[in-house]
Scaffold this motif. Sequence first.
Motif, PDB file in Angstrom:
ATOM      1  N   UNK A   1      18.107   7.370  13.354  1.00  0.00           N
ATOM      2  CA  UNK A   1      17.082   8.375  13.056  1.00  0.00           C
ATOM      3  C   UNK A   1      15.788   8.056  13.814  1.00  0.00           C
ATOM      4  N   UNK A   2      15.160   9.093  14.355  1.00  0.00           N
ATOM      5  CA  UNK A   2      13.892   8.906  15.054  1.00  0.00           C
ATOM      6  C   UNK A   2      12.708   8.921  14.097  1.00  0.00           C
ATOM      7  N   UNK A   3      12.879   9.568  12.945  1.00  0.00           N
ATOM      8  CA  UNK A   3      11.806   9.655  11.962  1.00  0.00           C
ATOM      9  C   UNK A   3      12.151   8.753  10.771  1.00  0.00           C
ATOM     10  N   UNK A   4      11.286   7.775  10.507  1.00  0.00           N
ATOM     11  CA  UNK A   4      11.502   6.836   9.415  1.00  0.00           C
ATOM     12  C   UNK A   4      10.401   7.000   8.375  1.00  0.00           C
ATOM     13  N   UNK A   5      10.732   6.842   7.081  1.00  0.00           N
ATOM     14  CA  UNK A   5       9.719   7.046   6.039  1.00  0.00           C
ATOM     15  C   UNK A   5       8.678   5.940   6.040  1.00  0.00           C
ATOM     16  N   UNK A   6       7.466   6.313   5.663  1.00  0.00           N
ATOM     17  CA  UNK A   6       6.396   5.331   5.503  1.00  0.00           C
ATOM     18  C   UNK A   6       6.219   5.020   4.022  1.00  0.00           C
ATOM     19  N   UNK A   7       5.637   3.843   3.748  1.00  0.00           N
ATOM     20  CA  UNK A   7       5.505   3.359   2.379  1.00  0.00           C
ATOM     21  C   UNK A   7       4.069   2.946   2.100  1.00  0.00           C
ATOM     22  N   UNK A   8       3.732   2.948   0.818  1.00  0.00           N
ATOM     23  CA  UNK A   8       2.563   2.221   0.320  1.00  0.00           C
ATOM     24  C   UNK A   8       3.087   1.059  -0.506  1.00  0.00           C
ATOM     25  N   UNK A   9       2.586  -0.137  -0.220  1.00  0.00           N
ATOM     26  CA  UNK A   9       3.015  -1.350  -0.912  1.00  0.00           C
ATOM     27  C   UNK A   9       1.791  -2.050  -1.476  1.00  0.00           C
ATOM     28  N   UNK A  10       1.814  -2.360  -2.759  1.00  0.00           N
ATOM     29  CA  UNK A  10       0.683  -3.029  -3.387  1.00  0.00           C
ATOM     30  C   UNK A  10       1.054  -4.449  -3.779  1.00  0.00           C
ATOM     31  N   UNK A  11       0.319  -5.417  -3.245  1.00  0.00           N
ATOM     32  CA  UNK A  11       0.443  -6.827  -3.667  1.00  0.00           C
ATOM     33  C   UNK A  11      -0.421  -7.024  -4.896  1.00  0.00           C
ATOM     34  N   UNK A  12       0.200  -7.461  -5.972  1.00  0.00           N
ATOM     35  CA  UNK A  12      -0.500  -7.556  -7.251  1.00  0.00           C
ATOM     36  C   UNK A  12      -0.629  -9.015  -7.689  1.00  0.00           C
ATOM     37  N   UNK A  13      -1.851  -9.431  -7.937  1.00  0.00           N
ATOM     38  CA  UNK A  13      -2.127 -10.750  -8.520  1.00  0.00           C
ATOM     39  C   UNK A  13      -3.015 -10.505  -9.744  1.00  0.00           C
ATOM     40  N   UNK A  14      -2.425 -10.081 -10.856  1.00  0.00           N
ATOM     41  CA  UNK A  14      -3.229  -9.637 -12.004  1.00  0.00           C
ATOM     42  C   UNK A  14      -4.045 -10.741 -12.660  1.00  0.00           C
ATOM     43  N   UNK A  15      -3.663 -12.012 -12.499  1.00  0.00           N
ATOM     44  CA  UNK A  15      -4.409 -13.090 -13.141  1.00  0.00           C
ATOM     45  C   UNK A  15      -5.770 -13.334 -12.485  1.00  0.00           C
ATOM     46  N   UNK A  16      -5.967 -12.822 -11.251  1.00  0.00           N
ATOM     47  CA  UNK A  16      -7.247 -13.099 -10.582  1.00  0.00           C
ATOM     48  C   UNK A  16      -8.417 -12.270 -11.125  1.00  0.00           C
ATOM     49  N   UNK A  17      -8.350 -10.910 -11.206  1.00  0.00           N
ATOM     50  CA  UNK A  17      -7.307  -9.999 -10.721  1.00  0.00           C
ATOM     51  C   UNK A  17      -7.587  -9.556  -9.281  1.00  0.00           C
ATOM     52  N   UNK A  18      -6.481  -9.256  -8.541  1.00  0.00           N
ATOM     53  CA  UNK A  18      -6.603  -8.778  -7.172  1.00  0.00           C
ATOM     54  C   UNK A  18      -5.417  -7.875  -6.866  1.00  0.00           C
ATOM     55  N   UNK A  19      -5.719  -6.669  -6.423  1.00  0.00           N
ATOM     56  CA  UNK A  19      -4.679  -5.697  -6.084  1.00  0.00           C
ATOM     57  C   UNK A  19      -4.985  -5.158  -4.688  1.00  0.00           C
ATOM     58  N   UNK A  20      -4.061  -5.400  -3.746  1.00  0.00           N
ATOM     59  CA  UNK A  20      -4.284  -5.038  -2.346  1.00  0.00           C
ATOM     60  C   UNK A  20      -3.234  -4.027  -1.918  1.00  0.00           C
ATOM     61  N   UNK A  21      -3.686  -2.856  -1.488  1.00  0.00           N
ATOM     62  CA  UNK A  21      -2.778  -1.768  -1.119  1.00  0.00           C
ATOM     63  C   UNK A  21      -2.619  -1.677   0.398  1.00  0.00           C
ATOM     64  N   UNK A  22      -1.362  -1.749   0.844  1.00  0.00           N
ATOM     65  CA  UNK A  22      -1.021  -1.543   2.255  1.00  0.00           C
ATOM     66  C   UNK A  22      -0.434  -0.144   2.381  1.00  0.00           C
ATOM     67  N   UNK A  23      -0.913   0.633   3.324  1.00  0.00           N
ATOM     68  CA  UNK A  23      -0.425   2.007   3.475  1.00  0.00           C
ATOM     69  C   UNK A  23       0.087   2.240   4.888  1.00  0.00           C
ATOM     70  N   UNK A  24       0.880   3.299   5.016  1.00  0.00           N
ATOM     71  CA  UNK A  24       1.504   3.583   6.305  1.00  0.00           C
ATOM     72  C   UNK A  24       2.440   2.472   6.742  1.00  0.00           C
TER      73      UNK A  24
END
Length: 305
Positions: free
Chosen positions: A95-118
Amino acid sequence: MAGVFESVEKTTPASGFVYLPYMTNGLARREGLLEDDIVGSRDPGDPDLDNPVCDGDIAIPIDVDATGFWLKALLGDPTTSEATGVYSHVFRSGAWSLPSMSLERQVPDVPSFEMFSGARANRLQIEMQRGGRLNGTVGVIAQGAATPTPATAAGTPGSFGEVPSRFMQREGVAKIDGAAAANVVGLSFEYNNNLDPVETITGDGFIGGLDPMRSACSGTMRLRFFSETLFAAAKAGTAQAISLEWTKSARASLVLALGRVKLSVPGRPIEGPGGIEAEFQWMAGREADGDPMLTATLVNEVETY
């Protein structure tokens, strides 16, 4: 880590996230330093931050359910069929077209939530051996990452189950032309989308996109030497059909099928009084009738990905 497929590239959906099991997570945003290049003083001035790079490897369990998320990211939408509550998801390369994702790294004890997109899956690596759990490594490239925040943007993610139902190495078999390959000691598999970052000038820290270049599927196969058959096929340049199969039950299985594989011609060193082993390099290509290079079939009870 929580993930979701994006309907609009680089735009994080407000819902639909699911927890994704992993062992290690190297996905990170890194910003290098640019050295001061103005002359006139022996001591340099302050360095500056360069554009961010967002990528990394994620070690994942190859399990019955969540693996379908990564296969979709790697190969695109599957064709799914159902019979009495059991779903067969067939993913095909090319396939030439592949889906993109949003991925969130979660460290709730800090707290720290980092979102990666595309984000997109660039490659998948799997090692096949006699014992242990079946694991894989997914190489991910993201187009950008938001500044970490103290609150999640993923809402309340769903789950593929409290405890992943993992495939075990002992449940696997490697087949050559439909028959179980004898004396295989180990086998490595890698599928690579060869994603090409589009380095456009955006002003927001994002790259312009990730274009899939020509894909590749290759690896190694180590055999205990007992026959000239495979050596003869390699020397003749004869293509082989190879499939890697793991089966837990009639309701849970994974097959990676390669219809056209060619082997290198290895040496056969004698390294002591034990058996002689040889390591073949292999590369796959599309089939002569245009069928895809790789077909991955995942059977489980997940209705859709």
